[in-house]
Motif scaffolding. Structure first.
Motif, mmCIF file in Angstrom:
data_model
loop_
_atom_site.group_PDB
_atom_site.id
_atom_site.type_symbol
_atom_site.label_atom_id
_atom_site.label_comp_id
_atom_site.label_asym_id
_atom_site.label_seq_id
_atom_site.Cartn_x
_atom_site.Cartn_y
_atom_site.Cartn_z
ATOM 1 N N LYS A 171 4.904 -1.657 5.070
ATOM 2 C CA LYS A 171 4.884 -2.223 6.431
ATOM 3 C C LYS A 171 3.947 -3.424 6.516
ATOM 4 C CE LYS A 171 3.557 1.773 8.085
ATOM 5 N NZ LYS A 171 3.566 2.512 6.800
ATOM 6 N N SER A 172 2.763 -3.266 5.975
ATOM 7 C CA SER A 172 1.778 -4.353 6.048
ATOM 8 C C SER A 172 2.189 -5.524 5.165
ATOM 9 C CB SER A 172 0.398 -3.843 5.644
ATOM 10 O OG SER A 172 0.005 -2.804 6.507
ATOM 11 N N THR A 173 2.820 -5.224 4.040
ATOM 12 C CA THR A 173 3.304 -6.307 3.176
ATOM 13 C C THR A 173 4.363 -7.109 3.937
ATOM 14 O OG1 THR A 173 3.008 -4.762 1.342
ATOM 15 C CG2 THR A 173 4.167 -6.814 0.859
ATOM 16 N N SER A 206 -2.816 -8.085 7.589
ATOM 17 C CA SER A 206 -2.925 -6.635 7.494
ATOM 18 C C SER A 206 -3.344 -6.300 6.075
ATOM 19 C CB SER A 206 -1.561 -6.002 7.778
ATOM 20 O OG SER A 206 -1.535 -5.406 9.043
ATOM 21 N N LYS A 207 -4.230 -5.349 5.948
ATOM 22 C CA LYS A 207 -4.673 -4.973 4.605
ATOM 23 C C LYS A 207 -3.539 -4.276 3.853
ATOM 24 C CE LYS A 207 -8.392 -2.578 2.262
ATOM 25 N NZ LYS A 207 -9.427 -1.576 2.411
ATOM 26 N N ILE A 208 -3.346 -4.669 2.597
ATOM 27 C CA ILE A 208 -2.284 -4.094 1.770
ATOM 28 C C ILE A 208 -2.921 -3.410 0.565
ATOM 29 C CG2 ILE A 208 -0.290 -4.655 0.301
ATOM 30 C CD1 ILE A 208 0.010 -7.206 2.089
ATOM 31 N N THR A 229 -3.710 2.785 4.337
ATOM 32 C CA THR A 229 -4.467 1.550 4.200
ATOM 33 C C THR A 229 -4.691 0.961 5.583
ATOM 34 O OG1 THR A 229 -3.237 1.197 2.169
ATOM 35 C CG2 THR A 229 -4.501 -0.666 2.996
ATOM 36 N N THR A 230 -3.633 0.995 6.387
ATOM 37 C CA THR A 230 -3.727 0.452 7.744
ATOM 38 C C THR A 230 -4.230 1.549 8.672
ATOM 39 O OG1 THR A 230 -1.851 -0.980 7.255
ATOM 40 C CG2 THR A 230 -2.419 -0.697 9.579
ATOM 41 N N LEU A 231 -5.341 1.281 9.330
ATOM 42 C CA LEU A 231 -5.933 2.305 10.198
ATOM 43 C C LEU A 231 -5.779 1.998 11.679
ATOM 44 C CD1 LEU A 231 -9.163 2.951 8.122
ATOM 45 C CD2 LEU A 231 -7.138 4.398 8.288
ATOM 46 N N ALA A 262 4.588 -5.429 15.622
ATOM 47 C CA ALA A 262 3.369 -4.627 15.479
ATOM 48 C C ALA A 262 3.443 -3.798 14.207
ATOM 49 C CB ALA A 262 3.202 -3.711 16.687
ATOM 50 N N ASP A 263 2.429 -3.942 13.365
ATOM 51 C CA ASP A 263 2.302 -3.119 12.157
ATOM 52 C C ASP A 263 1.489 -1.901 12.552
ATOM 53 O OD1 ASP A 263 2.001 -2.103 9.606
ATOM 54 O OD2 ASP A 263 0.339 -3.456 9.080
ATOM 55 N N LEU A 264 2.034 -0.721 12.282
ATOM 56 C CA LEU A 264 1.335 0.494 12.692
ATOM 57 C C LEU A 264 0.896 1.317 11.489
ATOM 58 C CD1 LEU A 264 3.719 1.563 15.567
ATOM 59 C CD2 LEU A 264 1.469 0.549 15.781
#
Ligand SMILES: Nc1nc2c(ncn2[C@@H]2O[C@H](COP(=O)(O)OP(=O)(O)OP(=O)(O)O)[C@@H](O)[C@H]2O)c(=O)[nH]1
Ligand SMILES: [Mg+2]
Length: 423
Positions: A171-173, A183-185, A191-193, A211-213
């Motif tokens: 998702k973050s990628t 977003s941190k990958i 990884t995503t908080l 939105a990245d969740l």
């Protein structure tokens, strides 16, 4: 830090007291009343501000108080109104009264404002009470107390598309590739908080927000993993982009993953599963992708878009598709009108006008209106006291007391004020 829910207490400003004064001029024997009105107490207002994206500023301060209005003065001077207290919040903030569970405001556009607690009216000075029958009233009113309440302030991010999926599906990628969002990958789970927003531009110039969740796992609705507390951020999204790791890199079954996530969405809120959803098969650059996709497609009856968030392959088609669905999906308000405070008939919200009961020998009177009246009465003046007594009669409290057998000299209590009953 990302804070998306706080409960705070609001105390709007009290109205200033009215003034009791008389005109004193040379050569004028008996001056008329000359006391001015008190100023309005400050309101507490929430305002949507584009520059904010979390409620962190509200985290440490639990009580908000607006100033009182200034008291009225002699020579007919009215007291100044107090300034409103303005609390800035991010777009997408919902404010709910914790007592009634009704929504006070849903602030969506930049600059949207709502008065969450109203300041009290200023008390009237004796000038305002002059009538032909009583041209020189020797009383005035105290200011009205401001509204006090507890509210829940909740941020529900405004995004057109919400990315959901198990941890590490990419998702973050994906969001990092299609927008400027950072977003941190990483290869580990969760990884995503906290949610992240990104703005996407398609090749044909359309634009939308994503939105990245944080990742969901089976049982998220029961608190597993990071739980489902971030799912409220997709309540407002118009389309759900469901990302699946089709390489089954971690040895999972993509179809099972798909079912698990949809179940969690449904458990959180049935409305989420009714939203348009597009299924994105990620990691097409890895081996096993093809076979897994074939298997997957046999089991589902929806379109599946193949991409590699890593290499960028297939992504433009997905973005175009998302923009098409968004164009075809109307923006709908998050809440029905009936959930808003302003749509509830006032008489349902208001409690009984008054209630009388006995506490030992004392007759106790309670009720919104009578209590407010009491707080606004300036008991130092006999006239004000008489006026208050007349109101007791008018509201029917007098009759009720008699019905309950009150005798001359018995004690009546309202709030912390006690007085002797006289017929
Ligand atoms: N080979 C390959 N690896 C990918 C692809 N997309 C993501 N990855 C890798 O998968 C891992 C997880 O990616 P993330 O983007 O952090 O996954 P996520 O879904 O945001 O994960 P959480 O935040 O933990 O829920 C990272 O090591 C990425 O480099 C892809 O298309 N191909
Ligand atoms: Mg992530």
């Amino acid at each position: 830090m990302f804070i998306d829910e706080v409960i705070i207490e609001l105390n709007a400003g009290r109205g200033g007291n009215g003034c009791m004064a008389f005109r004193r001029e040379k050569y004028v024997e008996m001056g008329g009343p000359f006391g001015g009105n008190g100023g309005h107490g400050g309101n507490i207002i929430f305002e949507a501000d584009e520059g904010l994206n979390t409620l962190i500023d509200l985290r440490y301060k639990k009580i908000y108080k607006a100033d009182s209005g200034a008291h009225g003065e002699g020579k007919g001077c009215n007291g100044k109104n107090a300034e409103d207290l303005i609390i800035k919040v991010p777009l997408g903030t919902v404010i709910t009264d914790t007592d009634t569970n009704l929504i006070i405001g849903d602030l969506i556009k930049k600059g949207d404002r709502v008065i969450a607690a109203s300041g009290g009216r200023g008390g009237r000075g004796n000038m305002a009470f002059a009538t032909r029958a009583n041209p020189a009233p020797a009383f005035c009113e105290n200011g009205e107390p401001g509204e006090s309440k507890k509210v829940k302030v909740e941020l529900k991010l405004l995004a057109d598309v919400g990315l959901v999926g198990l941890p590490s599906v990419g998702k973050s990628t994906f969001i990092s590739r299609v927008s400027a969002a950072k977003s941190k990958i990483a290869a580990y789970h969760f990884t995503t908080l906290t949610p992240n927003l990104g703005v996407v531009k398609t090749k044909d110039g359309r634009s939308f927000t994503v939105a990245d969740l944080p990742g969901l796992i089976e049982g998220a609705s029961l608190g597993e993993g990071l739980g489902d507390k971030f799912l409220k951020h997709i309540e407002r999204t118009r389309v759900i982009a469901h990302i699946i790791d089709m390489s089954a890199f971690e040895g999972r079954d993509p179809y099972e993953d798909y079912i698990v996530i949809n179940k969690e969405l449904e458990n959180f809120d049935k409305k989420l599963i009714d939203k348009p959803q597009i299924v994105i098969a990620n990691k097409m650059d890895l081996p096993n992708f093809k076979e897994n996709l074939e298997e997957f497609k046999k089991k589902v009856d929806c379109d599946v878009f193949s991409i590699s968030a890593e290499t960028g392959e297939g992504i433009d088609i997905v973005l175009t598709k998302l923009a098409d669905i968004l164009d075809a999906t109307p923006k709908e308000p998050l809440y029905e009108e009936e959930k808003f405070e302003s749509h509830v008939l006032y008489k349902f919200k208001e409690e009984q006008p008054f209630r009388v009961y006995k506490d030992g020998d004392v007759f106790v009177v309670t009720g919104d209106e009578i209590e407010r009246l009491l707080k606004m009465t300036w008991f130092a003046s006999d006239e004000a006291f008489m006026r208050f007594s007349r109101k007791l009669r008018k509201l029917g409290i007098d009759d009720k007391l008699k019905e309950m057998g009150i005798q001359e000299g018995d004690i009546v209590r309202i709030l912390d004020y006690e007085f002797e009953y006289k017929d």
